[in-house]
Write a protein that holds these residues in place. Structure first.
Motif, mmCIF file in Angstrom:
data_model
loop_
_atom_site.group_PDB
_atom_site.id
_atom_site.type_symbol
_atom_site.label_atom_id
_atom_site.label_comp_id
_atom_site.label_asym_id
_atom_site.label_seq_id
_atom_site.Cartn_x
_atom_site.Cartn_y
_atom_site.Cartn_z
ATOM 1 N N UNK A 1 -10.922 -7.109 -16.426
ATOM 2 C CA UNK A 1 -11.552 -5.833 -16.087
ATOM 3 C C UNK A 1 -11.417 -5.552 -14.591
ATOM 4 N N UNK A 2 -11.628 -6.587 -13.781
ATOM 5 C CA UNK A 2 -11.495 -6.423 -12.329
ATOM 6 C C UNK A 2 -10.063 -6.027 -11.956
ATOM 7 N N UNK A 3 -9.087 -6.712 -12.580
ATOM 8 C CA UNK A 3 -7.678 -6.426 -12.283
ATOM 9 C C UNK A 3 -7.323 -4.982 -12.618
ATOM 10 N N UNK A 4 -7.912 -4.477 -13.704
ATOM 11 C CA UNK A 4 -7.616 -3.104 -14.128
ATOM 12 C C UNK A 4 -8.197 -2.072 -13.176
ATOM 13 N N UNK A 5 -9.157 -2.482 -12.343
ATOM 14 C CA UNK A 5 -9.808 -1.553 -11.416
ATOM 15 C C UNK A 5 -9.287 -1.680 -9.981
ATOM 16 N N UNK A 6 -8.307 -2.556 -9.774
ATOM 17 C CA UNK A 6 -7.729 -2.701 -8.437
ATOM 18 C C UNK A 6 -6.962 -1.441 -8.038
ATOM 19 N N UNK A 7 -6.884 -1.199 -6.749
ATOM 20 C CA UNK A 7 -6.180 -0.034 -6.209
ATOM 21 C C UNK A 7 -5.185 -0.498 -5.143
ATOM 22 N N UNK A 8 -4.348 0.408 -4.643
ATOM 23 C CA UNK A 8 -3.425 0.037 -3.558
ATOM 24 C C UNK A 8 -4.133 -0.420 -2.287
ATOM 25 N N UNK A 9 -5.434 -0.174 -2.199
ATOM 26 C CA UNK A 9 -6.206 -0.612 -1.029
ATOM 27 C C UNK A 9 -6.746 -2.032 -1.192
ATOM 28 N N UNK A 10 -6.501 -2.643 -2.348
ATOM 29 C CA UNK A 10 -7.051 -3.963 -2.648
ATOM 30 C C UNK A 10 -5.961 -5.039 -2.642
ATOM 31 N N UNK A 11 -6.414 -6.291 -2.580
ATOM 32 C CA UNK A 11 -5.501 -7.443 -2.607
ATOM 33 C C UNK A 11 -6.027 -8.479 -3.595
ATOM 34 N N UNK A 12 -5.130 -9.060 -4.359
ATOM 35 C CA UNK A 12 -5.514 -10.110 -5.293
ATOM 36 C C UNK A 12 -4.745 -11.388 -5.009
ATOM 37 N N UNK A 13 -5.452 -12.523 -5.044
ATOM 38 C CA UNK A 13 -4.798 -13.831 -4.908
ATOM 39 C C UNK A 13 -4.814 -14.487 -6.277
ATOM 40 N N UNK A 14 -3.629 -14.816 -6.795
ATOM 41 C CA UNK A 14 -3.473 -15.344 -8.142
ATOM 42 C C UNK A 14 -2.994 -16.794 -8.068
ATOM 43 N N UNK A 15 -3.729 -17.687 -8.740
ATOM 44 C CA UNK A 15 -3.456 -19.115 -8.649
ATOM 45 C C UNK A 15 -3.084 -19.665 -10.013
ATOM 46 N N UNK A 16 -1.941 -20.347 -10.090
ATOM 47 C CA UNK A 16 -1.512 -21.016 -11.324
ATOM 48 C C UNK A 16 -0.524 -22.108 -10.963
ATOM 49 N N UNK A 17 -0.820 -23.344 -11.336
ATOM 50 C CA UNK A 17 0.065 -24.462 -11.010
ATOM 51 C C UNK A 17 1.463 -24.224 -11.575
ATOM 52 N N UNK A 18 1.558 -23.924 -12.853
ATOM 53 C CA UNK A 18 2.867 -23.748 -13.493
ATOM 54 C C UNK A 18 3.484 -22.394 -13.187
ATOM 55 N N UNK A 19 2.632 -21.404 -12.914
ATOM 56 C CA UNK A 19 3.131 -20.047 -12.743
ATOM 57 C C UNK A 19 3.515 -19.420 -14.067
#
Length: 283
Positions: free
Chosen positions: A171-189
């Protein structure tokens, strides 16, 4: 700083074909032999065509076997460091086991440090600093790193968000805008959930920072900036567990850089938090 062949192989290993992994394993296990042999001799021993070995060196970014072999000769000391990754043995006493864990952690940190690039750190820090909101995303073991980062960045002047629940993260990801930044963490990717989160955020125009152990992974391809964490797998301790300390250190680095960019505001934020916490502790 040029990335060593050993680290190049480790960042790409999970995305190599079985034949390419066999070549990679041979190089890691026989660095001295590889650096002093012809491509024909190595290909014959591996049971592959010369062109297959040649294309593998190209995949690592070299112009060909001669260029690759020269780099191998110059990096022999780097390969000799692998010996400290010996698996813990049943015959080891408790102190030896602990020392091997520490040795593995220290090498994990050193290898990850050697992959850091100044331009990536500058760009990531600028992206975070210029964002109205910063979100942390991760599932499973990576969620622990995301939570730790959220706890840390709460001390910064940046508005930060994180939820341990995947559906809320979506839900948070769906509300992100060009003014926001997300850090995504995954060992395998390759985490299906994390890739979905990143894709939703990217579709919304948000800035994407990825922390993973595999440079060619689907998640890494979505990142505006990608940081690679390196780790060794041992018995009872997966690569994912070992990489956590490197991922935490990358987060620590971004946090410190951000705080120095906003030194005055950062000091005010920390002062407010310390003041509130001290009041709770008072009798």
């Amino acid at each position: 700083m040029t990335v060593s062949i050993r680290l190049q192989i480790k960042t790409l290993y999970k995305d190599l074909s079985l034949k390419e992994q066999a070549i990679a394993d041979y190089i890691l296990e026989n660095p001295s032999k590889v650096s002093h042999s012809s491509i024909s001799d190595l290909s014959n021993e591996l049971g592959i065509a010369d062109s297959t070995f040649f294309q593998f060196t190209k995949k690592l970014g070299y112009n060909g076997f001669k260029d690759f072999k020269m780099a191998m000769l110059m990096q022999e000391n780097d390969f000799s460091a692998i010996s400290i990754h010996e698996n813990i043995q049943k015959s080891d006493n408790e102190l030896t086991m602990a020392q091997k864990v520490f040795d593995s952690n220290m090498t994990t940190l050193t290898d990850t440090k050697n992959l850091l690039k100044e331009e990536d750190l500058k760009l990531a820090a600028a992206m975070i600093n210029q964002s109205k909101r910063l979100f942390f995303f991760g599932v499973g073991g990576s969620e622990i790193v995301a939570t730790d980062a959220y706890h840390k960045f709460l001390r910064s002047p940046i508005t930060v968000f994180h939820s341990s629940d995947y559906h809320i993260q979506l839900m948070e990801a769906s509300l992100l805008t060009p003014d926001d930044c997300g850090i995504f963490i995954s060992h395998t990717g390759k985490s299906r959930e994390t890739i979905e989160l990143a894709q939703v955020a990217k579709n919304n125009g948000a800035k994407i920072i990825v922390i993973t152990s595999h440079a060619a992974s689907p998640l890494a391809k979505l990142g505006d900036v990608v940081f690679i964490s390196i780790s060794e797998e041992t018995e009872f301790r997966s690569e994912a567990l070992a990489s956590r300390i490197a991922q935490l250190s990358i987060m620590d680095s971004l946090y410190v850089i951000l705080m120095f960019i906003n030194r005055d505001k950062a000091q005010q934020s920390i002062a407010k938090i310390r003041s509130s916490i001290s009041k709770i502790k008072e009798p």
